[in-house]
Design a protein around this motif. Structure first.
Motif, PDB file in Angstrom:
ATOM      1  N   ALA A   1      31.859  55.386  44.137  1.00  0.00           N
ATOM      2  CA  ALA A   1      32.306  54.018  43.841  1.00  0.00           C
ATOM      3  C   ALA A   1      32.788  53.972  42.389  1.00  0.00           C
ATOM      4  O   ALA A   1      32.247  54.665  41.521  1.00  0.00           O
ATOM      5  CB  ALA A   1      31.154  53.039  44.056  1.00  0.00           C
ATOM      6  N   ASN A   2      33.834  53.184  42.138  1.00  0.00           N
ATOM      7  CA  ASN A   2      34.361  53.083  40.770  1.00  0.00           C
ATOM      8  C   ASN A   2      35.075  51.760  40.587  1.00  0.00           C
ATOM      9  O   ASN A   2      35.470  51.123  41.557  1.00  0.00           O
ATOM     10  CB  ASN A   2      35.269  54.276  40.448  1.00  0.00           C
ATOM     11  N   THR A   3      35.217  51.354  39.324  1.00  0.00           N
ATOM     12  CA  THR A   3      35.880  50.093  38.988  1.00  0.00           C
ATOM     13  C   THR A   3      36.766  50.284  37.765  1.00  0.00           C
ATOM     14  O   THR A   3      36.582  51.222  36.989  1.00  0.00           O
ATOM     15  CB  THR A   3      34.863  48.970  38.673  1.00  0.00           C
ATOM     16  N   ALA A   4      37.701  49.375  37.616  1.00  0.00           N
ATOM     17  CA  ALA A   4      38.535  49.302  36.410  1.00  0.00           C
ATOM     18  C   ALA A   4      38.911  47.841  36.230  1.00  0.00           C
ATOM     19  O   ALA A   4      38.995  47.083  37.201  1.00  0.00           O
ATOM     20  CB  ALA A   4      39.779  50.170  36.549  1.00  0.00           C
ATOM     21  N   SER A   5      39.137  47.440  34.989  1.00  0.00           N
ATOM     22  CA  SER A   5      39.529  46.054  34.736  1.00  0.00           C
ATOM     23  C   SER A   5      40.482  45.984  33.555  1.00  0.00           C
ATOM     24  O   SER A   5      40.555  46.890  32.734  1.00  0.00           O
ATOM     25  CB  SER A   5      38.300  45.175  34.498  1.00  0.00           C
ATOM     26  N   ALA A   6      41.204  44.882  33.510  1.00  0.00           N
ATOM     27  CA  ALA A   6      42.152  44.615  32.435  1.00  0.00           C
ATOM     28  C   ALA A   6      42.364  43.107  32.392  1.00  0.00           C
ATOM     29  O   ALA A   6      41.882  42.376  33.250  1.00  0.00           O
ATOM     30  CB  ALA A   6      43.481  45.333  32.678  1.00  0.00           C
ATOM     31  N   ALA A   7      43.111  42.678  31.395  1.00  0.00           N
ATOM     32  CA  ALA A   7      43.423  41.255  31.273  1.00  0.00           C
ATOM     33  C   ALA A   7      44.906  41.088  31.007  1.00  0.00           C
ATOM     34  O   ALA A   7      45.481  41.802  30.186  1.00  0.00           O
ATOM     35  CB  ALA A   7      42.615  40.620  30.153  1.00  0.00           C
ATOM     36  N   GLY A   8      45.503  40.155  31.724  1.00  0.00           N
ATOM     37  CA  GLY A   8      46.901  39.833  31.498  1.00  0.00           C
ATOM     38  C   GLY A   8      47.051  38.964  30.262  1.00  0.00           C
ATOM     39  O   GLY A   8      46.061  38.488  29.694  1.00  0.00           O
ATOM     40  N   THR A   9      48.293  38.740  29.876  1.00  0.00           N
ATOM     41  CA  THR A   9      48.554  37.931  28.686  1.00  0.00           C
ATOM     42  C   THR A   9      49.336  36.655  28.972  1.00  0.00           C
ATOM     43  O   THR A   9      49.394  35.784  28.127  1.00  0.00           O
ATOM     44  CB  THR A   9      49.332  38.753  27.633  1.00  0.00           C
ATOM     45  N   SER A  10      49.932  36.564  30.168  1.00  0.00           N
ATOM     46  CA  SER A  10      50.723  35.361  30.448  1.00  0.00           C
ATOM     47  C   SER A  10      50.575  34.897  31.895  1.00  0.00           C
ATOM     48  O   SER A  10      49.969  33.871  32.161  1.00  0.00           O
ATOM     49  CB  SER A  10      52.196  35.600  30.108  1.00  0.00           C
ATOM     50  N   GLU A  11      51.096  35.636  32.850  1.00  0.00           N
ATOM     51  CA  GLU A  11      51.122  35.210  34.253  1.00  0.00           C
ATOM     52  C   GLU A  11      49.881  35.638  35.038  1.00  0.00           C
ATOM     53  O   GLU A  11      49.671  35.174  36.141  1.00  0.00           O
ATOM     54  CB  GLU A  11      52.374  35.739  34.936  1.00  0.00           C
ATOM     55  N   LEU A  12      49.098  36.530  34.465  1.00  0.00           N
ATOM     56  CA  LEU A  12      47.855  36.987  35.092  1.00  0.00           C
ATOM     57  C   LEU A  12      46.723  36.867  34.086  1.00  0.00           C
ATOM     58  O   LEU A  12      46.923  37.062  32.891  1.00  0.00           O
ATOM     59  CB  LEU A  12      47.978  38.448  35.548  1.00  0.00           C
ATOM     60  N   GLY A  13      45.544  36.581  34.593  1.00  0.00           N
ATOM     61  CA  GLY A  13      44.348  36.560  33.755  1.00  0.00           C
ATOM     62  C   GLY A  13      43.603  37.874  33.941  1.00  0.00           C
ATOM     63  O   GLY A  13      44.201  38.947  34.000  1.00  0.00           O
ATOM     64  N   ALA A  14      42.280  37.792  34.080  1.00  0.00           N
ATOM     65  CA  ALA A  14      41.466  38.982  34.300  1.00  0.00           C
ATOM     66  C   ALA A  14      41.793  39.595  35.652  1.00  0.00           C
ATOM     67  O   ALA A  14      41.982  38.895  36.643  1.00  0.00           O
ATOM     68  CB  ALA A  14      39.986  38.612  34.227  1.00  0.00           C
ATOM     69  N   VAL A  15      41.855  40.921  35.675  1.00  0.00           N
ATOM     70  CA  VAL A  15      42.149  41.659  36.893  1.00  0.00           C
ATOM     71  C   VAL A  15      41.123  42.784  37.002  1.00  0.00           C
ATOM     72  O   VAL A  15      40.795  43.435  36.011  1.00  0.00           O
ATOM     73  CB  VAL A  15      43.578  42.257  36.862  1.00  0.00           C
ATOM     74  N   ARG A  16      40.633  43.010  38.229  1.00  0.00           N
ATOM     75  CA  ARG A  16      39.616  44.048  38.437  1.00  0.00           C
ATOM     76  C   ARG A  16      39.869  44.721  39.771  1.00  0.00           C
ATOM     77  O   ARG A  16      40.202  44.065  40.754  1.00  0.00           O
ATOM     78  CB  ARG A  16      38.230  43.421  38.426  1.00  0.00           C
ATOM     79  N   VAL A  17      39.714  46.038  39.806  1.00  0.00           N
ATOM     80  CA  VAL A  17      39.772  46.792  41.056  1.00  0.00           C
ATOM     81  C   VAL A  17      38.420  47.479  41.216  1.00  0.00           C
ATOM     82  O   VAL A  17      37.862  47.983  40.254  1.00  0.00           O
ATOM     83  CB  VAL A  17      40.946  47.808  41.082  1.00  0.00           C
ATOM     84  N   ALA A  18      37.908  47.452  42.440  1.00  0.00           N
ATOM     85  CA  ALA A  18      36.625  48.091  42.730  1.00  0.00           C
ATOM     86  C   ALA A  18      36.710  48.844  44.050  1.00  0.00           C
ATOM     87  O   ALA A  18      37.180  48.290  45.049  1.00  0.00           O
ATOM     88  CB  ALA A  18      35.513  47.062  42.794  1.00  0.00           C
ATOM     89  N   VAL A  19      36.262  50.081  44.028  1.00  0.00           N
ATOM     90  CA  VAL A  19      36.101  50.857  45.243  1.00  0.00           C
ATOM     91  C   VAL A  19      34.608  50.888  45.496  1.00  0.00           C
ATOM     92  O   VAL A  19      33.839  51.344  44.651  1.00  0.00           O
ATOM     93  CB  VAL A  19      36.659  52.289  45.088  1.00  0.00           C
ATOM     94  N   THR A  20      34.209  50.333  46.634  1.00  0.00           N
ATOM     95  CA  THR A  20      32.780  50.249  46.957  1.00  0.00           C
ATOM     96  C   THR A  20      32.492  51.045  48.208  1.00  0.00           C
ATOM     97  O   THR A  20      33.334  51.178  49.085  1.00  0.00           O
ATOM     98  CB  THR A  20      32.351  48.790  47.177  1.00  0.00           C
ATOM     99  N   ARG A  21      31.312  51.579  48.301  1.00  0.00           N
ATOM    100  CA  ARG A  21      30.893  52.374  49.463  1.00  0.00           C
ATOM    101  C   ARG A  21      30.094  51.506  50.384  1.00  0.00           C
ATOM    102  O   ARG A  21      29.489  50.601  50.087  1.00  0.00           O
ATOM    103  CB  ARG A  21      30.062  53.555  48.999  1.00  0.00           C
TER     104      ARG A  21
END
Length: 172
Positions: A152-172
């Motif tokens: 399982a793994n995750t990553a996240s980032a934040a947009g600056t205008s048209e997107l806010g917080a974004v997160r991807v998660a692979v879960t088992r």
């Protein structure tokens, strides 16, 4: 001690087994933008290889059909989601069951793709790409790396205008 044929059969079964029984979840915030002429963004979410070759579109939010305001079909404006469009969106026959849907209001939105839908995806490194484009607004693209077929793994980032917080998660 186990007999050699049983050990070899177990090893062969492990190799032939599906790479993963996991889900992929993308969470994104559509920000509230205070403007006189606010239009909900068109959003495309897809998987691509590290060399940015598109693999699969997993979500596409747009205004389908005639809006009744004489503006034509919402599909006409999908080309404004430029990166997705150029990577294969223009070749897709829309709508796509389980992928396309209406634009979403500001707030937290979630896209979950079951491992069964991604069973043909070989184990390896990929990116989830989220692109948002808004009429009379901006355009933004965010890439998040993830590993498919492992832990399982995750990553996240934040947009600056048209997107806010974004997160991807692979879960088992």
């Amino acid at each position: 001690m186990r007999p050699l044929p049983l050990i070899l059969a177990a090893a062969a079964g492990a190799i032939a087994a599906p790479a993963v029984a996991a889900d992929l979840t993308v969470t994104l915030d559509v920000p509230t933008i205070r403007t006189a002429a606010y239009h909900r963004p068109y959003v495309a979410v897809w998987i691509e290889q590290p060399d940015q070759t598109a693999v699969r579109t997993i979500a596409l939010w747009y205004e389908a059909g005639d809006t009744g305001r004489g503006e034509g079909r919402g599909e006409d404006y999908l080309k404004d989601v430029r990166t997705w469009w150029r990577k294969g969106g223009r070749a897709m026959a829309l709508p796509i069951d389980g992928v396309t849907g209406p634009t979403r209001a500001p707030g937290r939105q979630t896209v979950t793709v079951s491992g069964a839908r991604l069973s043909s995806l070989p184990a390896g490194q990929y990116n989830v790409v989220i692109e948002a484009a808004r009429e009379q607004g901006g355009r933004e693209v965010i890439r998040l790396p993830f590993t498919w077929g492992g832990a399982a793994n995750t990553a996240s980032a934040a947009g600056t205008s048209e997107l806010g917080a974004v997160r991807v998660a692979v879960t088992r």
